[in-house]
Design a protein around this motif. Structure first.
Motif, PDB file in Angstrom:
ATOM      1  N   ASN A  50       3.131 -49.340  19.512  1.00 53.38           N
ATOM      2  CA  ASN A  50       3.832 -50.191  20.477  1.00 53.38           C
ATOM      3  C   ASN A  50       5.327 -49.911  20.394  1.00 53.38           C
ATOM      4  O   ASN A  50       6.076 -50.630  19.726  1.00 53.38           O
ATOM      5  N   ASN A  77      -6.561 -46.066  26.835  1.00 54.44           N
ATOM      6  CA  ASN A  77      -5.937 -47.234  27.451  1.00 54.44           C
ATOM      7  C   ASN A  77      -5.150 -46.832  28.699  1.00 54.44           C
ATOM      8  O   ASN A  77      -5.222 -47.491  29.743  1.00 54.44           O
ATOM      9  N   TYR A 117      -4.215 -54.492  26.432  1.00 55.72           N
ATOM     10  CA  TYR A 117      -3.409 -54.657  25.224  1.00 55.72           C
ATOM     11  C   TYR A 117      -2.037 -55.190  25.574  1.00 55.72           C
ATOM     12  O   TYR A 117      -1.654 -55.214  26.741  1.00 55.72           O
TER      13      TYR A 117
END
Length: 386
Positions: free
Chosen positions: A133, A373, A386
């Protein structure tokens, strides 16, 4: 290049680089790793021959090519058994960002050395707590009267011990919340307050991984690359080439593993026949060949889209190329070891040393899960997970 074939110039480049790689080979690479040396001789020769700077603009000492040319160099050296990991970092990430966003003075100062290999740059974005992230990075740049002050930590950063500078992804002091708006600083590795600590890795490689510490590192204003307000675009100017290069690195390694497996399968005889005549051996190797060629084609597509300036499509293709190449190289090394039987785990055959490095291709420069993703959200239009 059209959609399916490479130009004569690109093919000639591949041949020349393959010849250089063969001059060094896997034994050279592994011996350097075992003895704690760098592959300096290969790096220097590749630089002098113009291979490291093939994608740097001609006016700054480069070859004037594109990321597809640089990826071809990376792939052929990996296929020869002497990959150069810092090619992914120095010319591909840092070189691309400086060429696109640097001032004229910055380009003149840094690109020539990057092109001929006399300068090597590292790149740091990953942080211990942020993981994948990147919006959560906390390394911060504080404005000073005469420049900037950096404070923070980075981890799993390649080749810092070989680099004169490291390109640091940081937040500015007034942008510490919300979406990431990166500011990029080219920091000298001998700057006061900058230290690094090697991470003990189980990968056979001359290049090492480090955790970096920025303890109030002061840098002048002209170390800022691009604009402090340019946003995410200037970061991904380097990250998409990184994925393309990572894919090329993996497919080259996969080609090496497959070549070793095929050579052994032709020579090794059991029950009065070469083991390669048995479908239980031949079919997995044929499958690997198909997987490698699919990954190579997607890598070429990603490079072509990037050169064409279709950056969203290039990002999609670069992620898919990296995913496909990571799967291909893991399968290639596993199947090559299986083809060799017990010999696959003997050091002399040079396969067991490739296990950890090939497995890394599923994790870096972006994990396969994050690729999935991305594809689920942007290619399939599914809700963000997410």
């Amino acid at each position: 290049m059209n959609n399916f074939t490479e130009s004569d110039e690109r093919l000639a480049l591949r041949k020349a680089v393959a010849d250089l790689g063969a001059k060094y080979g896997r034994d050279y690479f592994e011996k350097a790793a075992q003895e704690g040396r760098k592959t300096t001789e290969l790096w220097d020769e590749a630089g002098k021959l113009g291979y490291l700077g093939v994608a740097v603009p001609e006016e700054f000492g480069g070859g004037g090519g594109d990321i597809g040319d640089l990826a071809a160099v990376c792939e052929e050296l990996a296929a020869a058994g002497s990959p150069l990991l810092l090619m992914v970092v120095s010319p591909a990430i840092v070189g691309t960002i400086i060429a696109q966003y640097g001032t004229q003075e910055q380009k003149e100062r840094w690109l020539p050395g990057l092109a001929d290999g006399t300068s090597t740059f590292a790149f740091s974005i990953t942080e211990p707590d942020a993981g994948s992230n990147s919006h959560q990075i906390i390394t911060t740049a504080y404005r000073e009267d005469d420049g900037w002050r950096l404070k923070g930590t980075k981890t799993y950063i390649s080749g810092v011990d070989e680099a004169s500078h490291v390109l640091v992804v940081a937040r500015t002091e007034d942008a510490r919340t919300g979406k990431l708006k990166p500011a990029l600083f080219l920091v000298p590795t001998d700057a006061e307050g900058f230290t690094h600590q090697q991470i003990d890795m189980g990968i056979t490689s001359p290049e090492k991984q480090f955790t970096l510490f920025f303890d109030d590192v002061r840098v002048p204003a002209d170390t800022l690359i691009g604009s402090e307000d340019a946003g995410i675009d200037q970061l991904f100017a380097g990250l998409n080439p990184e994925r393309i290069m990572g894919a090329a690195f993996a497919t080259g390694t996969a080609r090496l593993a497959l070549a070793k497996a095929c050579e052994y399968a032709k020579q090794r005889q059991v029950w009065k026949a070469p083991i390669g005549s048995h479908q239980a051996i031949a079919h997995p190797l044929a499958q690997t060949f198909i997987e490698i060629e699919m990954a190579r084609l997607m890598t070429q597509k990603a490079a072509a889209l990037y050169v064409a300036g279709d950056f969203m499509a290039a990002g999609e293709a670069a992620n898919m190329a990296k995913y496909a190449a990571g799967e291909a190289v893991c399968n290639a090394v596993d199947r090559a070891i299986q083809t060799h039987g017990g010999n696959g785990l003997a050091n002399e055959y040079g396969l067991v040393q490739m296990l950890a490095g090939s497995r890394l291709s599923r994790i870096a420069p972006v994990s396969k899960e994050m690729v999935l993703n991305f594809i689920a959200q942007f290619s399939l239009g599914l809700p963000k997970s997410y």
